[in-house]
Design a protein around this motif. Structure first.
Motif, PDB file in Angstrom:
ATOM      1  N   VAL A   1      21.557 -24.749  48.478  1.00  0.00           N
ATOM      2  CA  VAL A   1      22.500 -23.646  48.261  1.00  0.00           C
ATOM      3  C   VAL A   1      23.460 -23.976  47.115  1.00  0.00           C
ATOM      4  O   VAL A   1      23.717 -23.141  46.236  1.00  0.00           O
ATOM      5  N   LEU A   2      23.988 -25.191  47.109  1.00  0.00           N
ATOM      6  CA  LEU A   2      24.934 -25.582  46.055  1.00  0.00           C
ATOM      7  C   LEU A   2      24.253 -25.615  44.685  1.00  0.00           C
ATOM      8  O   LEU A   2      24.853 -25.214  43.676  1.00  0.00           O
ATOM      9  N   LEU A   3      23.013 -26.078  44.631  1.00  0.00           N
ATOM     10  CA  LEU A   3      22.311 -26.162  43.349  1.00  0.00           C
ATOM     11  C   LEU A   3      21.883 -24.792  42.833  1.00  0.00           C
ATOM     12  O   LEU A   3      21.628 -24.628  41.637  1.00  0.00           O
ATOM     13  N   MET A   4      21.803 -23.814  43.715  1.00  0.00           N
ATOM     14  CA  MET A   4      21.452 -22.458  43.279  1.00  0.00           C
ATOM     15  C   MET A   4      22.629 -21.750  42.615  1.00  0.00           C
ATOM     16  O   MET A   4      22.438 -20.778  41.883  1.00  0.00           O
ATOM     17  N   LEU A   5      23.837 -22.222  42.861  1.00  0.00           N
ATOM     18  CA  LEU A   5      25.026 -21.567  42.304  1.00  0.00           C
ATOM     19  C   LEU A   5      25.025 -21.645  40.774  1.00  0.00           C
ATOM     20  O   LEU A   5      24.592 -22.647  40.197  1.00  0.00           O
ATOM     21  N   PRO A   6      25.502 -20.610  40.102  1.00  0.00           N
ATOM     22  CA  PRO A   6      25.565 -20.625  38.629  1.00  0.00           C
ATOM     23  C   PRO A   6      26.341 -21.819  38.072  1.00  0.00           C
ATOM     24  O   PRO A   6      26.028 -22.314  36.984  1.00  0.00           O
ATOM     25  N   SER A  34      26.207 -24.743  38.923  1.00  0.00           N
ATOM     26  CA  SER A  34      25.409 -25.975  38.952  1.00  0.00           C
ATOM     27  C   SER A  34      24.511 -26.146  37.736  1.00  0.00           C
ATOM     28  O   SER A  34      24.024 -27.247  37.475  1.00  0.00           O
ATOM     29  N   SER A  35      24.275 -25.075  36.993  1.00  0.00           N
ATOM     30  CA  SER A  35      23.400 -25.156  35.821  1.00  0.00           C
ATOM     31  C   SER A  35      24.206 -25.048  34.538  1.00  0.00           C
ATOM     32  O   SER A  35      25.235 -24.365  34.488  1.00  0.00           O
ATOM     33  N   ASN A  36      23.735 -25.708  33.498  1.00  0.00           N
ATOM     34  CA  ASN A  36      24.430 -25.657  32.205  1.00  0.00           C
ATOM     35  C   ASN A  36      24.434 -24.254  31.626  1.00  0.00           C
ATOM     36  O   ASN A  36      25.374 -23.865  30.912  1.00  0.00           O
ATOM     37  N   LEU A  92      15.167 -20.459  43.821  1.00  0.00           N
ATOM     38  CA  LEU A  92      15.189 -21.139  45.113  1.00  0.00           C
ATOM     39  C   LEU A  92      14.241 -22.329  45.148  1.00  0.00           C
ATOM     40  O   LEU A  92      14.612 -23.411  45.606  1.00  0.00           O
ATOM     41  N   ILE A  93      13.021 -22.151  44.656  1.00  0.00           N
ATOM     42  CA  ILE A  93      12.025 -23.219  44.754  1.00  0.00           C
ATOM     43  C   ILE A  93      12.448 -24.443  43.949  1.00  0.00           C
ATOM     44  O   ILE A  93      12.263 -25.585  44.375  1.00  0.00           O
ATOM     45  N   ASP A  94      13.070 -24.217  42.770  1.00  0.00           N
ATOM     46  CA  ASP A  94      13.508 -25.344  41.943  1.00  0.00           C
ATOM     47  C   ASP A  94      14.719 -26.052  42.560  1.00  0.00           C
ATOM     48  O   ASP A  94      14.817 -27.288  42.530  1.00  0.00           O
ATOM     49  N   ALA A  95      15.647 -25.283  43.120  1.00  0.00           N
ATOM     50  CA  ALA A  95      16.809 -25.887  43.780  1.00  0.00           C
ATOM     51  C   ALA A  95      16.380 -26.660  45.025  1.00  0.00           C
ATOM     52  O   ALA A  95      16.876 -27.761  45.282  1.00  0.00           O
ATOM     53  N   LEU A  96      15.455 -26.075  45.798  1.00  0.00           N
ATOM     54  CA  LEU A  96      14.945 -26.743  47.000  1.00  0.00           C
ATOM     55  C   LEU A  96      14.200 -28.026  46.635  1.00  0.00           C
ATOM     56  O   LEU A  96      14.373 -29.059  47.292  1.00  0.00           O
ATOM     57  N   PHE A  97      13.396 -27.964  45.578  1.00  0.00           N
ATOM     58  CA  PHE A  97      12.652 -29.137  45.129  1.00  0.00           C
ATOM     59  C   PHE A  97      13.612 -30.257  44.740  1.00  0.00           C
ATOM     60  O   PHE A  97      13.447 -31.416  45.149  1.00  0.00           O
ATOM     61  N   THR A  98      14.637 -29.918  43.961  1.00  0.00           N
ATOM     62  CA  THR A  98      15.595 -30.925  43.488  1.00  0.00           C
ATOM     63  C   THR A  98      16.410 -31.505  44.633  1.00  0.00           C
ATOM     64  O   THR A  98      16.623 -32.726  44.705  1.00  0.00           O
ATOM     65  N   ALA A  99      16.880 -30.643  45.536  1.00  0.00           N
ATOM     66  CA  ALA A  99      17.671 -31.112  46.675  1.00  0.00           C
ATOM     67  C   ALA A  99      16.848 -32.030  47.581  1.00  0.00           C
ATOM     68  O   ALA A  99      17.339 -33.062  48.034  1.00  0.00           O
ATOM     69  N   TYR A 146      19.404 -29.659  32.194  1.00  0.00           N
ATOM     70  CA  TYR A 146      19.489 -28.420  32.971  1.00  0.00           C
ATOM     71  C   TYR A 146      20.753 -28.332  33.815  1.00  0.00           C
ATOM     72  O   TYR A 146      21.409 -27.293  33.852  1.00  0.00           O
ATOM     73  N   TRP A 147      21.120 -29.436  34.485  1.00  0.00           N
ATOM     74  CA  TRP A 147      22.207 -29.369  35.452  1.00  0.00           C
ATOM     75  C   TRP A 147      23.556 -29.641  34.801  1.00  0.00           C
ATOM     76  O   TRP A 147      23.684 -30.501  33.933  1.00  0.00           O
ATOM     77  N   SER A 148      24.568 -28.908  35.245  1.00  0.00           N
ATOM     78  CA  SER A 148      25.941 -29.096  34.770  1.00  0.00           C
ATOM     79  C   SER A 148      26.547 -30.326  35.443  1.00  0.00           C
ATOM     80  O   SER A 148      25.904 -30.988  36.268  1.00  0.00           O
ATOM     81  N   LEU A 149      27.796 -30.604  35.101  1.00  0.00           N
ATOM     82  CA  LEU A 149      28.492 -31.724  35.740  1.00  0.00           C
ATOM     83  C   LEU A 149      28.558 -31.518  37.253  1.00  0.00           C
ATOM     84  O   LEU A 149      28.321 -32.461  38.026  1.00  0.00           O
TER      85      LEU A 149
END
Length: 465
Positions: free
Chosen positions: A33-38, A40-42, A49-56, A73-76
């Motif tokens: 859920v946290l990685l899906m938030l805007p 979280s991405s640069n 969802l599938i990419d956030a779930l895979f990474t988490a 891809y990912w922000s700070l």
């Protein structure tokens, strides 16, 4: 199963195995859920969802396989979510729960202690809470020391603030055997010739992969040796170690130095790997390649350019993994060691499995055999499915499958191109590899405690071999 009161004072029907499974699932869901938030991405977009779930899943299961480049891809904020998931996954869900209980002043129940005992491979429930506290302190101490070592490389290159952040990120990732990096597209290949950097990362990987019980036992033996008279030899100190610690050290050293010799010889003249390097850099790179597959997920040479024999050797190392009660994955060194010792005992005509004048219980041998058989079945079934869904060679798929199941994170470059079904399969493998084998261990302990051998049946021989 009867209801019982858990550590939070509520009633629950969950058994120890369920606690581990749902605990890890909960952390993965929160991370997704946290990685899906805007934020979280640069790019400031909602991550699929599938990419956030895979990474988490990869982070919590300390694997390191990624479908999006971690640096680009990912922000700070996204990177902070990932490293927190890695830290939680490395310490273990039950360790986190125990810390929360202790901070809140809640009682840790017998059921929770049972889960902690098996998850940490502790011999008894007595002292398991104190042992958990020690684990947390040692983990932060080693990661802090690792970050200090890495800062001598990152601060001159990236500046003070960024260098410290890079040092902390890679220290946690290496100690937790996660394999996540924020260097770029080629993992740690830019540092193949930096001996200090390589030694620091290898030290962190080995510390995490040895297992917490080995740390404590080795420390006690060293303390005894240094405080004893001169006639107390190092050999005597070695025999003061528990059988588990002896096996871990011996098997770990054999695998590391055996693999180092193999990679050094096999890749010495390979123009795409060790060939262009100086002799010292070849030694360093070969040693790193021997350490990382168990099961850190970093690489300093191109894995897709390894010889076929070296790729097979890497798969073998990944499948074995690290040692019990550590941050590494795989079927574990002691699991393989017990079966190898058992095989030699059978060849010698012995009816018991004995090593260092200690008898290994038949229950442990059967447990080791169960883990290996289940692991082979899971890898085989998932690999068969991937051969139908993915456009890749058999070697690439086998490498990816074992890497995911053993929570390693090494790849031959096909992770980003996986289909939707392929990503789901790899997610399932990472979760099973991290949580499944621990759950099996807990289930075996609970089953054995509830079903003591009372009824004895007549024995009959069957033909084997």
């Amino acid at each position: 199963m009867e209801k019982e009161v858990d550590g939070l004072g509520t009633k629950s029907k969950l058994g120890p195995a369920h606690v581990l499974v749902f605990g890890f699932l909960g952390i993965i869901v929160i991370g997704t859920v946290l990685l899906m938030l805007p934020i979280s991405s640069n790019a400031g977009i909602v991550t699929p969802l599938i990419d956030a779930l895979f990474t988490a899943t990869s982070a919590v299961c300390v694997t390191g396989l990624v479908v999006q480049n971690t640096l680009e891809y990912w922000s700070l904020f996204g990177k902070m979510v990932i490293i927190i998931c890695i830290q939680i996954g490395g310490l273990g869900f039950m360790t986190l729960v125990s810390i929360i209980f202790m901070v809140m002043g809640k009682r840790i129940t017998l059921k929770n202690r049972l889960v902690m005992q098996e998850a940490l491979s502790f011999n008894t429930q007595a002292g398991v809470v104190r042992f958990t506290q020690l684990i947390v302190k040692l983990t932060f101490f080693i990661e802090g020391l690792g970050a200090l070592f890495l800062s001598f490389v990152f601060i001159p290159e990236y500046g003070l603030g960024k260098g410290i952040c890079y040092s902390i990120f890679h220290s946690i990732s290496a100690f937790c055997n996660a394999g996540f990096d924020i260097i770029g597209q080629n993992s740690l290949m830019p540092y193949v010739g930096n001996e200090w950097f390589n030694l620091a990362i290898m030290w962190l990987i080995i510390c995490g992969g040895l297992g917490y019980t080995v740390w404590l036992d080795t420390y006690q033996a060293l303390k005894l040796k240094l405080s004893s008279a001169e006639h107390f030899t190092w050999r005597q100190a070695f025999y003061k170690l528990s059988l588990h610690t002896k096996l871990v050290w011996i098997i770990t050293l054999l695998l590391i130095f055996g693999a180092f010799i193999f990679f050094f010889v096999a890749e010495f003249n390979n123009p795409a790997t060790l060939g262009p390097l100086s002799l010292m850099d070849k030694i360093t790179a070969a040693m790193f390649q021997a350490v990382s597959p168990r099961t850190a997920g970093f690489n300093t040479i191109s894995l897709s350019d390894l010889t076929t024999g070296s790729q097979l050797a890497t798969i073998f190392l990944m499948f074995i993994g690290g040692s019990p009660a550590g941050t590494a994955g795989g079927i574990k060194t002691v699991t393989v060691g017990v079966l190898v010792i058992c095989a030699f005992s059978v060849l010698k005509g012995n009816h018991t499995v004995v090593v260092f004048r200690k008898k290994i219980a038949i229950e442990q041998v059967l447990k080791a055999l169960t883990v290996i058989i289940i692991a082979i079945l899971i890898v085989s079934v998932m690999l068969a499915i991937l051969t139908f869904t993915e456009d890749a060679t058999f070697m690439e798929l086998l490498f990816e499958t074992v890497s995911a199941f053993a929570t390693v994170g090494l790849t031959l470059g096909i992770t980003g191109g996986l289909s939707f079904i392929g990503k789901i399969i790899i997610i399932a493998l990472m979760f099973i590899g991290r949580v499944g084998l621990i759950t099996i261990g807990v289930a075996l302990v609970v089953t054995q405690s509830k079903n003591p051998s009372g009824i004895q049946y007549p024995e009959e021989k069957v033909l084997v071999g």
